[in-house]
Design a protein around this motif. Structure first.
Motif, PDB file in Angstrom:
ATOM      1  N   LYS A 242       0.969  -1.286  -0.097  1.00 47.53           N
ATOM      2  CA  LYS A 242       0.005   0.145  -0.033  1.00 47.53           C
ATOM      3  C   LYS A 242       0.931   1.244  -0.019  1.00 47.53           C
ATOM      4  CE  LYS A 242      -4.010  -1.787   2.171  1.00 47.53           C
ATOM      5  NZ  LYS A 242      -4.459  -2.357   3.756  1.00 47.53           N
ATOM      6  N   ARG A 259      -2.418  -4.699   9.970  1.00 46.46           N
ATOM      7  CA  ARG A 259      -3.649  -3.820  10.226  1.00 46.46           C
ATOM      8  C   ARG A 259      -3.525  -2.455  10.971  1.00 46.46           C
ATOM      9  NH1 ARG A 259      -9.275  -7.586  10.259  1.00 46.46           N
ATOM     10  NH2 ARG A 259     -10.175  -5.502  10.610  1.00 46.46           N
ATOM     11  N   ALA A 262      -1.346  -0.185   8.965  1.00 52.03           N
ATOM     12  CA  ALA A 262      -2.167   0.310   7.902  1.00 52.03           C
ATOM     13  C   ALA A 262      -2.750   1.828   8.378  1.00 52.03           C
ATOM     14  CB  ALA A 262      -3.373  -0.540   7.241  1.00 52.03           C
ATOM     15  N   LEU A 277       3.038   0.806   3.252  1.00 51.80           N
ATOM     16  CA  LEU A 277       3.062  -0.600   4.037  1.00 51.80           C
ATOM     17  C   LEU A 277       3.260  -1.665   3.204  1.00 51.80           C
ATOM     18  CD1 LEU A 277       2.024  -2.176   6.448  1.00 51.80           C
ATOM     19  CD2 LEU A 277      -0.445  -2.051   5.509  1.00 51.80           C
ATOM     20  N   ARG A 279       2.872  -5.663   3.288  1.00 48.90           N
ATOM     21  CA  ARG A 279       2.506  -6.687   4.391  1.00 48.90           C
ATOM     22  C   ARG A 279       2.712  -8.265   3.618  1.00 48.90           C
ATOM     23  NH1 ARG A 279      -3.363  -9.202   3.810  1.00 48.90           N
ATOM     24  NH2 ARG A 279      -3.027 -11.037   4.911  1.00 48.90           N
TER      25      ARG A 279
END
Lengths: 360, 248, 70
Positions: A242, A259, A262, A277, A279
């Protein structure tokens, strides 16, 4: 159609949709909903549930059932997974695929029953004795819990490696609205693997499920054959990014930490800090090539994890000195607050702290 | 001229690794003969232990699995539940079944798993070199009790048939010996019954066989009377042969 | 009249434990004085006296004995 489900129950339903028909387990918090759900749900679909006398017995029941080619599953939480390591090693050594879920809690020892990520090393380095690897996926919510089993079985059977879903107590216990997207697999339509133990009325050669070979050089040969499959497995790496394109700092986090991260990235962006981000969705294999690529334009990476700095080691190995690697760690089964992570982002990007590491 | 004893088809025609005078070979043959006679070879899945019988998975002519030390009954449980039409036998020694795997033994019996267990009790750890077993007799020498098993330090031998027969789930438990021909014949009948019970869905059946281990008992391997005498004079006193449970 | 039999010992499989010798009711098996390829003095049939009772075959741990009825 959306349904509201608890993470642990979604995991079970996902496994059953993926064709799982055998489960053996033992109670341990925070994964108790898994054996509870399986105990009534599996018989409904013609499957089998056994409440085992111990974690050790449970994993060996799974070893037996999975050896017959039946899609089998186990689950536990950190201390229980430690007890299962011998059996997992035997399955890996005998190339028997199955699915195991670790709904992690705080450790070491009895620790506590809150969500944590302290079993990263154990999960990604094999965990038990000997040279082996698992295929490890890290869900970040209830949707992943129902979706991942299908992919895990697919990979496990393709490469003949055990697969693990590495969740934590938070993901296991939370309820979210999810969709049942994965196809329902009827085990009757699955081809029987050519290694499965069973009734041999065709005169085929006998089949042996074993992890031993005492003959000179033969165990080495067996392990090296497996290593070839581990190399192939590398291409099954999965991750999610992201806002990494223009990022001056990339947070690297999995599961619950992803999470939280984020939210921290969003907070940073609102303040004009170019945070991104990354992940990892599979922890083994770890997306090291992509991270190395990203390190050519992003100078700062920060591992965010609910453990004492475990995943950060894989991050360092991936980056291989090409960029700065920082750490925001939180052990002991405590949840990380987005604000704390945001503070750490400020420390690196605005205050220019080198080799930043905070253990909150 | 007529040959009276064909090699059972359920046992592959290979040389076995057991020491001279060891009882495992006798019991392997009996299990194989029973598999032939009941015509179950094609559906039998053999669970081999850790211990002297670890290579048994290569000797029997049927599908086989070799698992962790003591976990045979758990593995057998998984196989039998997943494939109820198969015949599952777990073959275990005393260290495997009565020590490290005691929980699996007791609980598979308590659940009345429809499996067959062949338990070789030779009162010693064989593969690892003669350490004290859970069934080692008081006074018996072993490499971890070199002056003989002392109950003050090492406790007492465990009687598996007696212990399991107290559980409702145990359907059949018999102890036999293979130190003489009469014992071998009885052992075969017991093994046959233990398999028939599984075929007929009767449930958890175990045969405990008192067996010779000349190597680790420190007796002569080429003078069979030394080992057979130990069973005849000492072991049967602590482990009396007989039927301990037989639920129809 | 008792049955008449014959015993064959597979020398390569015999490990010289002599359980067969010890259980033979007619004492018609003995320790061979010849060393086998596998390193033992195998049991051997004396050539007569077998009554095809099968005792030796029943106790042999190495499936090394064949008994024939004549």
């Amino acid at each position: 159609m959306k349904v509201l489900m608890k993470g642990n129950e979604a995991l079970c339903e996902g496994a059953i949709r993926a064709g799982c028909r055998f489960f053996a387990g033992y109670p341990i918090t925070p994964q108790n909903e898994v054996p509870e759900y399986m105990s009534w749900r599996l018989p409904e679909v013609g499957g089998h549930f056994v409440q085992a006398e111990s974690e050790v017995a449970a994993i060996n029941m799974i070893f037996g059932a999975a050896s017959t080619g039946v899609r089998s599953m186990g689950s536990s939480s950190s201390p229980g997974i430690s007890l299962k390591q011998e059996g997992i090693s035997y399955c890996a050594g005998a190339d028997i695929p199955f699915l195991i879920a670790n709904v992690m809690r705080g450790g070491p020892g009895l620790g506590n029953i809150a969500g944590a990520q302290g079993d990263y090393f154990q999960s990604t380095r094999g965990g038990g004795h000997g040279d082996y690897k698992l295929f490890v996926m890290a869900p970040q919510g209830v949707q992943d819990m129902i979706d991942f089993p299908t992919h895990c079985y697919e990979i496990a059977y393709k490469y003949r490696v055990p697969a693990m879903i590495l969740a934590d107590g938070i993901i296991g216990q939370m309820m979210e609205s999810i969709e049942m997207k994965t196809p329902e697999i009827d085990p009757k339509n699955l081809k029987e693997p050519d290694w499965a133990l069973g009734i041999n009325n065709t005169g085929r050669p006998k089949r042996r499920v074993t992890s031993y070979d005492l003959r000179e050089g033969m165990l080495e040969k067996m392990v090296l054959e497996r290593v070839k499959r581990y190399r192939e497995l590398e291409k099954e790496v999965l991750w999610e990014e992201k806002m990494t394109e223009d990022a001056e700092i990339i947070l690297v986090a999995y599961g619950t930490s992803a999470r939280v991260s984020a939210t921290a990235v969003k907070m940073a962006r609102e303040k004009g800090i170019k945070a991104g981000l990354f992940r990892p969705i599979t922890l083994s294999p770890f997306p090291k090539k992509r991270l190395f690529e990203l390190a050519s334009k992003t100078k700062d990476f920060m591992a965010v994890e609910m453990s004492l700095g475990q995943m950060v080691e894989d991050l360092r190995l991936s980056i291989n000195g090409k960029a700065n690697v920082h750490l925001h760690a939180k052990p002991g089964g405590s949840l990380i607050a987005p604000e704390e992570v945001f503070d750490s982002i400020i420390k690196v990007t605005k205050e220019g702290v080198k080799d930043y590491a905070t253990i909150k | 001229m007529q040959l009276l004893n064909e090699r059972p088809k359920s046992l592959l025609d290979v040389s076995m690794h057991y020491c001279p005078g060891c009882g495992h070979g006798i019991v392997h043959r009996l299990v194989a003969e029973v598999m032939d006679e009941l015509n179950i070879r094609e559906k039998t899945i053999f669970v081999a232990p850790v211990g002297c019988a670890v290579f048994a998975d290569t000797y029997f002519n049927c599908d086989a699995i070799q698992g962790p030390h003591g976990r045979g009954p758990a593995i057998a449980t998984g196989i039998k539940r997943a494939k109820p039409d198969s015949i599952v036998v777990s073959y275990q020694g005393d260290g495997d079944l009565a020590s490290i795997g005691m929980a699996e033994t007791v609980h598979s019996a308590a659940r009345n798993e429809n499996i067959t267990i062949i338990f070789i009790n030779n009162a010693i750890y064989g593969m690892t070199g003669g350490q004290m077993a859970p069934t080692t007799l008081i006074g018996q020498k072993a490499t971890t009790c070199i002056y003989g098993r002392d109950p003050k330090v090492n406790g007492y031998p465990i009687r598996i048939c007696e212990l399991l027969s107290s559980l409702e789930g145990t359907r059949y438990a018999e102890r036999t010996t293979v130190h003489n021909v009469a014992g071998v014949v009885k052992t075969k009948n017991a093994i046959k019954k233990a398999f028939q019970n599984q075929v007929n869905g009767i449930g958890f059946s175990i045969v405990e066989v008192l067996s010779m281990c000349p190597t680790n008992w420190g007796v002569r391997a080429d003078n069979p009377s030394e080992a057979t005498k130990y069973i005849n004079d000492q072991m049967v006193k602590i482990f009396p042969p007989g039927v301990y449970k037989d639920v129809k | 009249m008792p049955k008449q039999g014959k015993i064959e010992v597979n020398e390569e499989r015999c490990k010289g434990c002599y359980l067969c010798v010890s259980v033979c009711p007619n004492k018609c098996l003995e320790k061979s004085d010849k060393f086998s390829k596998t390193g033992y003095y195998p049991a051997s049939y004396k050539g007569s006296g077998c009554i095809a009772c099968m005792s030796c075959a029943k106790i042999c741990p190495d499936l090394a004995i064949k008994v024939y009825e004549l």
